[in-house]
Design an enzyme around this catalytic site. Structure first.
Site, short mmCIF file in Angstrom:
data_model
loop_
_atom_site.label_atom_id
_atom_site.label_comp_id
_atom_site.label_asym_id
_atom_site.label_seq_id
_atom_site.Cartn_x
_atom_site.Cartn_y
_atom_site.Cartn_z
N CYS A 1 -0.21 5.93 10.16
CA CYS A 1 0.98 5.21 10.60
C CYS A 1 0.60 3.94 11.35
CB CYS A 1 1.83 6.09 11.51
SG CYS A 1 2.57 7.48 10.65
N CYS B 1 2.22 -2.81 15.27
CA CYS B 1 2.16 -2.39 13.88
C CYS B 1 1.47 -3.46 13.04
CB CYS B 1 3.57 -2.13 13.35
SG CYS B 1 3.59 -1.55 11.64
N CYS C 1 7.13 -5.78 15.17
CA CYS C 1 6.67 -4.92 16.26
C CYS C 1 5.21 -5.24 16.57
CB CYS C 1 6.82 -3.45 15.87
SG CYS C 1 8.52 -2.96 15.50
N GLU D 1 0.83 -1.20 0.00
CA GLU D 1 0.00 0.00 0.00
C GLU D 1 0.86 1.25 0.00
OE1 GLU D 1 -4.08 -1.39 2.26
OE2 GLU D 1 -2.45 -0.66 3.51
N CYS E 1 3.47 8.54 1.02
CA CYS E 1 4.05 7.55 1.93
C CYS E 1 4.21 6.25 1.14
CB CYS E 1 3.12 7.34 3.13
SG CYS E 1 3.68 6.09 4.30
N CYS F 1 6.76 -6.92 6.59
CA CYS F 1 7.89 -6.38 7.35
C CYS F 1 8.40 -7.46 8.29
CB CYS F 1 7.47 -5.15 8.15
SG CYS F 1 8.83 -4.36 9.07
#
Length: 420
Positions: A403, A170, A167, A143, A156, A163
């Site tokens: 975010c 996230c 974390c 995205e 962005c 990833c």
């Protein structure tokens, strides 16, 4: 008493925000991958998958010329192709009337193969924020988010599908790392955004002619850890700043490269000689909490990451940004603001700017934004200590484009499969 302590002790009485309440990080709705020792699993190497087709944006100027010659055309055609792609933002051979008609289709297919297929587009009511869901050549989903602000247009971008930093707060990290994106796949997100802007597809400005508008700012805060895909990200940055028509002609100062704290890569970035803005996603000033909140902290501790960030400032003269998601009762305690200010001021003054951002909450979740009172107190303590601090805008949260919200959902995968 230290200088920073004297600064913090001045001013009006503050509300009590240092209560003993401490929420520990944990995952919700998914199981965090662990290694044999029980620690959160970190993925630095990209899983082996079929590589995307080689694209003009993957090549140097010299390599583009050679590739065109291999396709049986004179080298100067490479510059014409670059002009169409980097200046007119098109890969459509029908628009390239300066190329020989008989060989146009073959040349474009060889130099500008399709990289991103748009699966879905979500917009805010005003149309000034747009989230794109893209399918890559191998079915991986990523995205990017396009945002209009007064005086600038920011994109962005994603640098990885998924990833590997794991974390717990996230959304992107839940599924782990699918693969690194190529330089051209990163660049293509910008080119496609620029095309949409030129066609008047981004709201927020009342004007008939948008042909001179384009993305002015890039933030590597989409899917992925940019510095874990170091070479491709830096090759993409070089193409962004290269003068048109050989690149996108962007200012390096308008490009922000972020990381959760890959210290060796931060030091390497400082030696590149490209004055991008560097952002460290810190989220906790103490190792006790950050070990749980940011698993890579098990390899490089808070002080190591801050030393590397300060080293970036020393070498480049560019002020560093510290990103800090404020999470209710988890990392928003007043003493943590004081500790953060102490650590930053210990390395000097004027080298850093802190960007707290209220976490984008989900209903009934332990991951909830700090209250307004606590947020204001956290910001005030940093500013009173002489650390420039600005609360960041949370654009895109209504379309899950803010975010920490970028993730390919089951619904997204179904939509992608229906298009395949």
């Amino acid at each position: 008493m230290t200088e920073s302590s004297r600064i913090r002790s001045t001013g009006p009485a503050r509300p009590k925000t240092d209560a003993a309440t401490q929420v520990r990080p944990r995952t919700e709705g998914w199981t965090q991958k662990k290694d044999e020792s029980g620690r959160p699993l970190l993925q630095f190497a990209s899983p082996k998958r079929g590589k995307p087709p080689v694209h003009l944006a993957d090549l140097t100027v010299e390599e583009r010329i050679e590739k065109v010659k291999e396709l049986g055309l004179p080298g100067f055609r490479a510059k014409q192709l670059s002009t169409h792609y980097f200046t007119h933002y098109t890969s459509d051979p029908a628009e390239m009337t300066d190329l020989p008609a008989a060989q146009r289709e073959e040349l474009v297919a060889g130099m500008l193969p399709p990289l991103l297929t748009e699966v879905r587009r979500l917009e805010t009511d005003k149309g000034d924020t747009i989230k794109f869901l893209w399918r890559l050549h191998d079915g991986a989903l990523v995205e990017s988010v396009l945002m209009r602000y007064p005086g600038r247009i920011t994109l962005c971008v994603s640098s990885q599908a998924g990833c590997g930093m794991n974390c717990p707060f996230c959304a992107t990290g839940q599924a782990g790392l699918t693969r690194n994106m190529s330089s051209a796949e990163i660049i293509e997100q910008i080119v496609r955004a620029n095309r949409l802007i030129a066609e008047g597809g981004l709201g927020g400005k009342k004007a008939d002619d948008h042909s001179m508008e384009r993305v002015s700012n890039i933030v590597f805060m989409g899917m992925g850890e940019p510095l874990a895909n170091y070479k491709r990200v830096m090759d993409a940055v070089r193409t962004m700043v290269a003068e048109q028509p050989h690149g996108l002609g962007m200012s390096a100062r308008g490009i922000t490269v972020s990381t959760v704290g890959l210290v060796p890569a931060i030091r390497k970035l400082a030696d590149e000689g490209i004055p991008v803005t560097f952002a460290l996603s810190l989220h906790a000033p103490d190792d006790h909490l950050r070990d749980e909140l940011i698993p890579v902290n098990s390899k490089w501790k808070v002080d190591e990451a801050l030393d590397a960030a300060y080293g970036y400032y020393e070498k480049t003269g560019r002020r560093v940004s510290i990103e800090y998601a404020l999470i209710k009762d988890m990392n928003d305690h007043g003493w943590r603001a004081d500790l953060l200010a102490e650590k930053l001021n210990a390395r000097g003054r004027g080298w850093v700017h802190v960007n707290p951002i209220p976490l984008n909450p989900t209903p009934e979740s332990v991951w909830t934004a700090s209250t307004r009172e606590v947020t204001n107190e956290f910001v005030r303590r940093l500013n009173d200590a002489g650390v420039p601090t600005t609360l960041r805008d949370t654009r895109g949260k209504e379309i899950d484009g803010a975010c920490g919200q970028l993730v390919a959902t089951t619904e997204d995968e179904a939509a992608s499969a229906a298009m395949a």
